[in-house]
Design a protein around this motif. Structure first.
Motif: not given
Length: 338
Positions: A42-55, A70-76, A287-295
């Motif tokens: 992406l030319d312009k970065p997107l801002k995304a918020a993620f949360s899962n159960g617990g690190l 995957w965020g770094r790859l696609f500028n998220v 696949l789930i978390h990286g896929g969420a970036v693409l989704a």
């Protein structure tokens, strides 16, 4: 990600067959996406918020690493709100998330219905919400953009079938569950029950929840081993819990118990190689978390309208993992593909 494979197993890894490393369709799609990331960034970065159960959970920690990769790859730009394996703390984190502006968000809820208000607030603000693995709320109550997750009932059936087959349909078995209000744990339990009820020679000794809490697992299994002189097999809703229980079993000289788990994280793959675990099934965190970036990118492209250029539900199943295919599953995880 831990890397505890020792030299004796490196030889096996080096000789792993192409079949052992074969990717699922979803992993292949990810590979194509990564290869095209330079041109599709992406030319312009997107801002995304993620949360899962617990690190504290290895599955969740791996998912965070995959989403950030995957965020770094696609500028998220991915910002994390840790659920800390506590529904109240996750609710406070999602309340904070909902007070800010995002291009999209992705959430794995610890409990169904616990995050309704802040998630609805974000949906009302036009922020696409991606569900990861668990159900935030019934589909009739929230307009979720898409759900990415494995079929948890199928995973529960698959591991239980493997254990029961090894026992030739006769023996005493325990299931240690995740939180009882966790939708994925509910489905895993349903898969277990579907299998064991078909085998009258299988006696279920206990089905208590340990809430993903490893200290609680240890206390529970101390009590189980004291109560039951014979336990033939045990199914755990996560590998972290399975390995915590194994430490208790080892301390009591009860390592003949067949252990099955879910997630197929690197420590569990080590345990399969070493014979501490009989089997696990891959719940593909990457696949789930990286896929969420693409989704999320798809949602922004579609103007936040659910179902426009992505199915409302994307099933991300992974294989049952035994000694024969563990090397390939490990390699795919290391590439953030499965």
């Amino acid at each position: 990600m831990t890397d505890t494979l020792n030299k004796s197993r490196r030889d096996f890894l080096a000789g792993a067959s192409a079949g052992g490393a074969a990717a699922t369709f979803g992993a292949l799609a990810f590979g194509e996406a990564r290869a095209e990331a330079a041109s599709g960034r992406l030319d312009k970065p997107l801002k995304a918020a993620f949360s899962n159960g617990g690190l504290q959970s290895t599955w969740c920690a791996q998912g965070k690493a995959a989403a950030e990769y995957w965020g770094r790859l696609f500028n998220v730009d991915v910002t994390w709100f840790d659920g800390e394996l506590d529904a109240n703390k996750q609710r406070a984190a999602i309340d904070r998330m909902a007070s800010q502006k995002w291009d999209f968000v992705a959430i794995q809820a610890l409990g169904t219905g616990t995050l309704m208000e802040p998630v609805q607030k974000m949906i009302d603000a036009g922020i696409p919400v991606i569900e990861m693995e668990t159900v935030i709320a019934p589909t009739s109550e929230l307009s979720i953009y898409s759900h990415l997750g494995a079929d948890n009932e199928t995973m529960g059936r698959a591991v239980t079938r493997a254990l029961v087959a090894k026992l030739d349909g006769r023996g005493k078995i325990v299931m240690t569950q995740g939180p009882l209000d966790h939708s994925a744990a509910q489905e895993r339990a349903k898969g277990f029950e579907t299998v064991v009820k078909r085998f009258p020679g299988i006696e279920v000794l206990d089905t208590q929840s340990a809430d993903w809490d490893l200290a609680k697992v240890a206390r529970l299994w101390e009590a189980l081993l004291a109560k039951h002189a014979r336990i033939d097999a045990a199914f755990f809703h996560s590998d972290d819990m399975a390995l915590a229980a194994y430490d208790v079993m080892k301390a009591h000289g009860r390592t003949s118990i067949l252990i099955g788990g879910i997630d197929a994280m690197p420590p569990a793959l080590d345990a399969v190689f070493e014979g501490r675990m009989f089997a696990t099934v891959r719940n593909p965190s990457c696949l789930i978390h990286g896929g969420a970036v693409l989704a999320g990118i798809a949602a922004v492209t579609a103007g936040s309208k659910p179902g426009i250029n992505l199915p409302r539900r994307v099933v991300t199943d992974g294989p049952v993992v035994t000694f024969e295919n563990a090397a390939g599953v490990r390699w795919l995880q290391d590439q953030f593909l499965m």
